[in-house]
Design a protein around this motif. Structure first.
Motif, PDB file in Angstrom:
ATOM      1  N   SER A   1       0.773  -1.317  -0.151  1.00 31.33           N
ATOM      2  CA  SER A   1       0.027   0.071  -0.092  1.00 31.33           C
ATOM      3  C   SER A   1       0.896   1.287   0.026  1.00 31.33           C
ATOM      4  CB  SER A   1      -0.883   0.013   1.066  1.00 31.33           C
ATOM      5  OG  SER A   1      -0.328   0.049   2.500  1.00 31.33           O
ATOM      6  N   PHE A   2       2.274   0.967   0.321  1.00 29.97           N
ATOM      7  CA  PHE A   2       3.000   2.350   0.181  1.00 29.97           C
ATOM      8  C   PHE A   2       2.901   2.722  -1.092  1.00 29.97           C
ATOM      9  CE2 PHE A   2       4.892   0.471   4.244  1.00 29.97           C
ATOM     10  CZ  PHE A   2       4.550   1.402   5.244  1.00 29.97           C
ATOM     11  N   LEU A   3       2.822   2.052  -2.367  1.00 28.12           N
ATOM     12  CA  LEU A   3       2.701   2.535  -3.731  1.00 28.12           C
ATOM     13  C   LEU A   3       1.553   3.478  -3.721  1.00 28.12           C
ATOM     14  CD1 LEU A   3       3.712  -0.604  -5.607  1.00 28.12           C
ATOM     15  CD2 LEU A   3       5.097   1.479  -5.184  1.00 28.12           C
TER      16      LEU A   3
ATOM     17  N   ASN B   1      -2.500   7.954  -2.670  1.00 31.76           N
ATOM     18  CA  ASN B   1      -3.233   8.649  -1.398  1.00 31.76           C
ATOM     19  C   ASN B   1      -2.523   8.435  -0.291  1.00 31.76           C
ATOM     20  OD1 ASN B   1      -5.278   8.844  -3.389  1.00 31.76           O
ATOM     21  ND2 ASN B   1      -6.157   6.958  -2.795  1.00 31.76           N
ATOM     22  N   LEU B   2      -1.556   7.879   0.129  1.00 31.52           N
ATOM     23  CA  LEU B   2      -0.891   7.836   1.363  1.00 31.52           C
ATOM     24  C   LEU B   2       0.260   8.905   1.216  1.00 31.52           C
ATOM     25  CD1 LEU B   2      -0.560   5.840   3.993  1.00 31.52           C
ATOM     26  CD2 LEU B   2       1.202   4.899   2.922  1.00 31.52           C
TER      27      LEU B   2
ATOM     28  N   SER C   1       4.536  12.606   6.747  1.00 28.51           N
ATOM     29  CA  SER C   1       4.943  14.004   7.468  1.00 28.51           C
ATOM     30  C   SER C   1       4.025  14.090   8.811  1.00 28.51           C
ATOM     31  CB  SER C   1       4.537  15.149   6.735  1.00 28.51           C
ATOM     32  OG  SER C   1       3.050  15.005   6.159  1.00 28.51           O
ATOM     33  N   SER C   2       2.746  13.147   8.798  1.00 29.38           N
ATOM     34  CA  SER C   2       1.793  13.175  10.044  1.00 29.38           C
ATOM     35  C   SER C   2       2.221  12.225  10.984  1.00 29.38           C
ATOM     36  CB  SER C   2       0.387  13.315   9.494  1.00 29.38           C
ATOM     37  OG  SER C   2      -0.001  12.088   9.007  1.00 29.38           O
ATOM     38  N   GLU C   3       1.435  12.249  12.125  1.00 29.61           N
ATOM     39  CA  GLU C   3       1.695  11.037  13.172  1.00 29.61           C
ATOM     40  C   GLU C   3       0.950   9.815  12.614  1.00 29.61           C
ATOM     41  OE1 GLU C   3       0.161  12.496  16.810  1.00 29.61           O
ATOM     42  OE2 GLU C   3       1.752  14.054  17.057  1.00 29.61           O
ATOM     43  N   GLY C   4      -0.211  10.074  11.981  1.00 29.11           N
ATOM     44  CA  GLY C   4      -0.928   8.837  11.417  1.00 29.11           C
ATOM     45  C   GLY C   4      -0.240   8.231  10.526  1.00 29.11           C
ATOM     46  N   ASP C   5       0.499   8.728   9.392  1.00 27.73           N
ATOM     47  CA  ASP C   5       1.472   8.071   8.699  1.00 27.73           C
ATOM     48  C   ASP C   5       2.480   7.236   9.291  1.00 27.73           C
ATOM     49  OD1 ASP C   5      -0.168   9.465   6.646  1.00 27.73           O
ATOM     50  OD2 ASP C   5       1.439  11.095   6.317  1.00 27.73           O
TER      51      ASP C   5
END
Length: 201
Positions: free
Chosen positions: A127-129, A132-133, A137-141
């Protein structure tokens, strides 16, 4: 996995050759991609308030996902081969009316759990491809990335050995049931017990 599939196919030499060649092709390709990936990583040393920190950079997400895609192809092939022989085996058992749990059934049960877990981990990593991800840079990521790393470690160091342990557990159960059914008792030997030896051997 090769050994298990080879055993499931009644030790077919052609199947062994096919599995080894396919596995080597996937492994060598993944190794080459990993070497290419490591050549694109840059690093720098930072000194902040008297502490040293290493900062690594490089955009190798596509190459990393490619190695996971190759691994997923190998696992999908193994799943197909295991499912194919399992369906054949269950058809034979239904025609004879046998419902006894044999070692083959234990292999299939452990394979189902392993493949389901591998599919979950592979979907995390591939899913890193997705565009939409975001780029992390954010905490969720960061949390998503951390969960995917932990799940990959669990898959490598917990699920693989679990395949081996499930068959050993079944084998131990069979031996215990056999000993119990025949009324055999376990004999314990003492270490360094004196033994008299006759001279007339």
């Amino acid at each position: 996995m090769i050994t298990r599939l080879h055993a499931m196919y009644q030790r077919s030499r052609n199947m062994l050759i096919f599995l080894v060649v396919f596995f080597l092709a996937v492994t060598i390709t993944s190794g080459i991609i990993t070497v290419i990936q490591s050549s694109h990583i840059t690093g720098e040393e930072l000194v902040l308030s008297g502490t040293y920190q290493c900062n690594y950079g490089g955009n190798s997400i596509l190459l990393s996902a490619t190695t996971w895609i190759l691994g997923t192809v190998w696992e999908a092939l193994a799943l197909y081969l295991a499912a194919r022989v399992a369906i054949k085996h269950f058809r034979e058992r239904l025609s004879t009316g046998s419902i006894i749990e044999d070692c083959f059934t234990v292999l299939i049960k452990s394979h189902v759990f392993y493949f389901a877990s591998f599919a979950a981990v592979a979907s995390f990593r591939i899913s890193f491809l997705s565009p939409n991800l975001p780029n992390g840079s954010s905490e969720g990521d960061e949390l998503y990335y951390g969960v995917s790393l932990i799940s990959a470690l669990l898959q490598m160091f917990l699920l693989g050995p679990r395949l081996v342990l499930s068959v050993r557990e079944h084998s131990t159960k069979l031996v215990a049931d056999y000993d119990e059914a025949t009324g055999m008792t376990t004999i314990a030997f003492r270490e360094h017990a004196p033994v008299s030896i006759d001279g007339g051997v």
